[in-house]
Design a protein around this motif. Sequence first.
Motif, PDB file in Angstrom:
ATOM      1  N   SER A 138      -0.325  14.424   2.722  1.00 58.70           N
ATOM      2  CA  SER A 138       0.366  15.105   1.622  1.00 58.70           C
ATOM      3  C   SER A 138      -0.038  16.578   1.656  1.00 58.70           C
ATOM      4  CB  SER A 138      -0.023  14.500   0.265  1.00 58.70           C
ATOM      5  OG  SER A 138      -1.340  14.905  -0.082  1.00 58.70           O
ATOM      6  N   LEU A 139       0.838  17.418   1.101  1.00 58.41           N
ATOM      7  CA  LEU A 139       0.552  18.855   1.111  1.00 58.41           C
ATOM      8  C   LEU A 139      -0.722  19.168   0.346  1.00 58.41           C
ATOM      9  CD1 LEU A 139       3.860  20.879   0.653  1.00 58.41           C
ATOM     10  CD2 LEU A 139       2.235  20.959   2.546  1.00 58.41           C
ATOM     11  N   GLU A 140      -0.913  18.431  -0.760  1.00 60.29           N
ATOM     12  CA  GLU A 140      -2.097  18.680  -1.579  1.00 60.29           C
ATOM     13  C   GLU A 140      -3.376  18.402  -0.784  1.00 60.29           C
ATOM     14  OE1 GLU A 140      -1.956  16.539  -5.239  1.00 60.29           O
ATOM     15  OE2 GLU A 140      -4.002  17.127  -5.766  1.00 60.29           O
ATOM     16  N   GLU A 141      -3.398  17.262  -0.091  1.00 55.74           N
ATOM     17  CA  GLU A 141      -4.578  16.922   0.722  1.00 55.74           C
ATOM     18  C   GLU A 141      -4.762  17.931   1.848  1.00 55.74           C
ATOM     19  OE1 GLU A 141      -5.026  12.231   1.297  1.00 55.74           O
ATOM     20  OE2 GLU A 141      -2.975  12.960   1.553  1.00 55.74           O
ATOM     21  N   PHE A 142      -3.648  18.298   2.451  1.00 52.13           N
ATOM     22  CA  PHE A 142      -3.743  19.246   3.561  1.00 52.13           C
ATOM     23  C   PHE A 142      -4.281  20.591   3.087  1.00 52.13           C
ATOM     24  CE2 PHE A 142      -1.876  22.720   6.071  1.00 52.13           C
ATOM     25  CZ  PHE A 142      -2.608  22.512   7.231  1.00 52.13           C
ATOM     26  N   GLU A 143      -3.794  21.075   1.946  1.00 52.39           N
ATOM     27  CA  GLU A 143      -4.260  22.369   1.415  1.00 52.39           C
ATOM     28  C   GLU A 143      -5.768  22.327   1.181  1.00 52.39           C
ATOM     29  OE1 GLU A 143      -2.982  25.406   0.910  1.00 52.39           O
ATOM     30  OE2 GLU A 143      -1.187  24.685   1.923  1.00 52.39           O
ATOM     31  N   ARG A 144      -6.241  21.215   0.603  1.00 51.74           N
ATOM     32  CA  ARG A 144      -7.676  21.100   0.334  1.00 51.74           C
ATOM     33  C   ARG A 144      -8.453  21.128   1.646  1.00 51.74           C
ATOM     34  NH1 ARG A 144      -8.306  16.048  -1.581  1.00 51.74           N
ATOM     35  NH2 ARG A 144      -6.848  16.474  -3.257  1.00 51.74           N
ATOM     36  N   PHE A 145      -8.016  20.314   2.598  1.00 50.06           N
ATOM     37  CA  PHE A 145      -8.667  20.259   3.909  1.00 50.06           C
ATOM     38  C   PHE A 145      -8.661  21.642   4.574  1.00 50.06           C
ATOM     39  CE2 PHE A 145      -7.689  20.172   8.477  1.00 50.06           C
ATOM     40  CZ  PHE A 145      -8.840  19.595   8.981  1.00 50.06           C
ATOM     41  N   TYR A 146      -7.500  22.289   4.535  1.00 47.67           N
ATOM     42  CA  TYR A 146      -7.335  23.579   5.211  1.00 47.67           C
ATOM     43  C   TYR A 146      -8.276  24.633   4.613  1.00 47.67           C
ATOM     44  CZ  TYR A 146      -5.026  27.776   6.993  1.00 47.67           C
ATOM     45  OH  TYR A 146      -4.771  28.973   7.597  1.00 47.67           O
ATOM     46  N   ARG A 147      -8.295  24.690   3.277  1.00 48.59           N
ATOM     47  CA  ARG A 147      -9.147  25.694   2.625  1.00 48.59           C
ATOM     48  C   ARG A 147     -10.621  25.450   2.936  1.00 48.59           C
ATOM     49  NH1 ARG A 147      -6.671  28.919  -1.157  1.00 48.59           N
ATOM     50  NH2 ARG A 147      -4.444  28.486  -1.316  1.00 48.59           N
ATOM     51  N   GLU A 148     -11.026  24.184   2.973  1.00 50.00           N
ATOM     52  CA  GLU A 148     -12.431  23.886   3.288  1.00 50.00           C
ATOM     53  C   GLU A 148     -12.765  24.323   4.714  1.00 50.00           C
ATOM     54  OE1 GLU A 148     -12.788  19.936   0.428  1.00 50.00           O
ATOM     55  OE2 GLU A 148     -12.939  19.703   2.618  1.00 50.00           O
ATOM     56  N   GLU A 149     -11.872  24.028   5.636  1.00 53.61           N
ATOM     57  CA  GLU A 149     -12.140  24.363   7.039  1.00 53.61           C
ATOM     58  C   GLU A 149     -12.103  25.867   7.285  1.00 53.61           C
ATOM     59  OE1 GLU A 149     -13.106  22.175   9.473  1.00 53.61           O
ATOM     60  OE2 GLU A 149     -13.213  20.838   7.750  1.00 53.61           O
ATOM     61  N   ILE A 150     -11.092  26.527   6.688  1.00 56.87           N
ATOM     62  CA  ILE A 150     -10.953  27.970   6.894  1.00 56.87           C
ATOM     63  C   ILE A 150     -12.139  28.721   6.289  1.00 56.87           C
ATOM     64  CG2 ILE A 150      -9.589  29.986   6.158  1.00 56.87           C
ATOM     65  CD1 ILE A 150      -8.380  28.612   8.529  1.00 56.87           C
ATOM     66  N   ALA A 151     -12.668  28.204   5.179  1.00 52.70           N
ATOM     67  CA  ALA A 151     -13.804  28.866   4.525  1.00 52.70           C
ATOM     68  C   ALA A 151     -15.016  28.925   5.449  1.00 52.70           C
ATOM     69  CB  ALA A 151     -14.150  28.142   3.230  1.00 52.70           C
ATOM     70  N   LYS A 152     -15.049  28.035   6.452  1.00 53.56           N
ATOM     71  CA  LYS A 152     -16.187  28.037   7.391  1.00 53.56           C
ATOM     72  C   LYS A 152     -16.063  29.144   8.442  1.00 53.56           C
ATOM     73  CE  LYS A 152     -16.464  23.022   7.024  1.00 53.56           C
ATOM     74  NZ  LYS A 152     -16.089  21.763   7.710  1.00 53.56           N
ATOM     75  N   LEU A 153     -14.849  29.668   8.576  1.00 53.88           N
ATOM     76  CA  LEU A 153     -14.608  30.695   9.600  1.00 53.88           C
ATOM     77  C   LEU A 153     -14.583  32.074   8.949  1.00 53.88           C
ATOM     78  CD1 LEU A 153     -11.699  28.896  11.498  1.00 53.88           C
ATOM     79  CD2 LEU A 153     -14.125  28.876  12.082  1.00 53.88           C
ATOM     80  N   GLY A 154     -15.703  32.749   8.990  1.00 59.22           N
ATOM     81  CA  GLY A 154     -15.833  34.024   8.288  1.00 59.22           C
ATOM     82  C   GLY A 154     -14.877  35.103   8.755  1.00 59.22           C
ATOM     83  N   TRP A 155     -14.361  35.010   9.991  1.00 56.81           N
ATOM     84  CA  TRP A 155     -13.529  36.088  10.538  1.00 56.81           C
ATOM     85  C   TRP A 155     -12.057  35.905  10.220  1.00 56.81           C
ATOM     86  CZ3 TRP A 155      -9.958  34.088  13.881  1.00 56.81           C
ATOM     87  CH2 TRP A 155     -10.246  32.829  14.404  1.00 56.81           C
ATOM     88  N   VAL A 156     -11.683  34.765   9.640  1.00 51.66           N
ATOM     89  CA  VAL A 156     -10.259  34.536   9.372  1.00 51.66           C
ATOM     90  C   VAL A 156      -9.874  35.204   8.057  1.00 51.66           C
ATOM     91  CG1 VAL A 156      -8.445  32.836   8.977  1.00 51.66           C
ATOM     92  CG2 VAL A 156     -10.297  32.347  10.587  1.00 51.66           C
ATOM     93  N   GLU A 157      -8.892  36.089   8.134  1.00 56.76           N
ATOM     94  CA  GLU A 157      -8.393  36.744   6.934  1.00 56.76           C
ATOM     95  C   GLU A 157      -7.165  36.013   6.445  1.00 56.76           C
ATOM     96  OE1 GLU A 157      -7.487  40.770   7.850  1.00 56.76           O
ATOM     97  OE2 GLU A 157      -9.408  41.083   8.823  1.00 56.76           O
ATOM     98  N   GLY A 158      -6.927  36.088   5.151  1.00 57.40           N
ATOM     99  CA  GLY A 158      -5.666  35.551   4.631  1.00 57.40           C
ATOM    100  C   GLY A 158      -5.895  34.442   3.635  1.00 57.40           C
ATOM    101  N   GLU A 159      -4.796  33.823   3.247  1.00 59.78           N
ATOM    102  CA  GLU A 159      -4.829  32.792   2.227  1.00 59.78           C
ATOM    103  C   GLU A 159      -5.761  31.657   2.645  1.00 59.78           C
ATOM    104  OE1 GLU A 159      -1.696  30.091  -0.291  1.00 59.78           O
ATOM    105  OE2 GLU A 159      -1.028  31.218   1.438  1.00 59.78           O
ATOM    106  N   GLY A 160      -6.617  31.267   1.743  1.00 57.04           N
ATOM    107  CA  GLY A 160      -7.487  30.142   2.030  1.00 57.04           C
ATOM    108  C   GLY A 160      -8.783  30.534   2.709  1.00 57.04           C
ATOM    109  N   SER A 161      -8.922  31.797   3.118  1.00 57.44           N
ATOM    110  CA  SER A 161     -10.146  32.196   3.797  1.00 57.44           C
ATOM    111  C   SER A 161     -11.147  32.727   2.784  1.00 57.44           C
ATOM    112  CB  SER A 161      -9.847  33.283   4.833  1.00 57.44           C
ATOM    113  OG  SER A 161      -9.712  34.528   4.202  1.00 57.44           O
ATOM    114  N   ASN A 162     -12.388  32.882   3.228  1.00 54.83           N
ATOM    115  CA  ASN A 162     -13.401  33.470   2.362  1.00 54.83           C
ATOM    116  C   ASN A 162     -13.665  34.908   2.738  1.00 54.83           C
ATOM    117  OD1 ASN A 162     -14.663  33.281   4.756  1.00 54.83           O
ATOM    118  ND2 ASN A 162     -16.438  32.118   4.040  1.00 54.83           N
ATOM    119  N   ALA A 163     -12.742  35.479   3.515  1.00 56.35           N
ATOM    120  CA  ALA A 163     -12.977  36.819   4.051  1.00 56.35           C
ATOM    121  C   ALA A 163     -12.530  37.923   3.108  1.00 56.35           C
ATOM    122  CB  ALA A 163     -12.268  36.977   5.393  1.00 56.35           C
ATOM    123  N   ARG A 164     -11.901  37.573   1.979  1.00 55.58           N
ATOM    124  CA  ARG A 164     -11.435  38.625   1.088  1.00 55.58           C
ATOM    125  C   ARG A 164     -12.437  38.893  -0.026  1.00 55.58           C
ATOM    126  NH1 ARG A 164      -5.387  37.153  -0.334  1.00 55.58           N
ATOM    127  NH2 ARG A 164      -6.227  35.093  -0.467  1.00 55.58           N
TER     128      ARG A 164
END
Length: 164
Positions: A138-164
């Motif tokens: 489901s989109l909801e599950e995917f969004e949660r998964f995506y945000r958790e994974e992207i937050a681990k990658l400090g160099w990724v900019e954009g929605e869901g990242s922790n780089a901002r």
Amino acid sequence: MSEAKVFDYQFKYRVASRPGGEGLLSCFACGVCTAGCPVSEVEGDFNPRRIIHQILLGEQEELLQSEYIWLCVGCYRCTAHCPQDVEFTNLLKVLRELAVEEGTVSAEWKKVVDEVDRRTQELRRALIKYLWNKGINSLEEFERFYREEIAKLGWVEGEGSNAR
Ligand code: SF4
Ligand code: SF4
């Protein structure tokens, strides 16, 4: 104080004389290429119509030094929809060739970008398989998964990242 832009009014003719650049002078700035571009969707500053405008103005130095000419993923959507057969995808290839020839980037950089494109497909394949096997469908599950994974990658900019 910002540096003055350098214009080369012959630049457009140099681009148009190369294989892939022939359609440049037919562009009438309709913006169809930008509207359908998947890279423009995620990177608002990547704008095919503006890049063509810059070529026509002669902003050679600025363009060849820009990371934007390396963002295109080569999907050819802009080329397929252009009413003037400009072939923007191939125009970007010309700009990339010129950037290498003029020493703005190393020849090795182009190989790095090719490898990024290849690895991106690998990553997509692995992601789809992982989601499939984990039952994340489901989109909801995917969004949660995506945000958790992207937050681990400090160099990724954009929605869901922790780089901002
Ligand atoms: S779609 Fe074609 S004619 Fe329209 S701005 Fe893009 S390149 Fe130019
Ligand atoms: S080929 Fe490049 S510029 Fe054209 S639509 Fe695809 S990503 Fe955008």
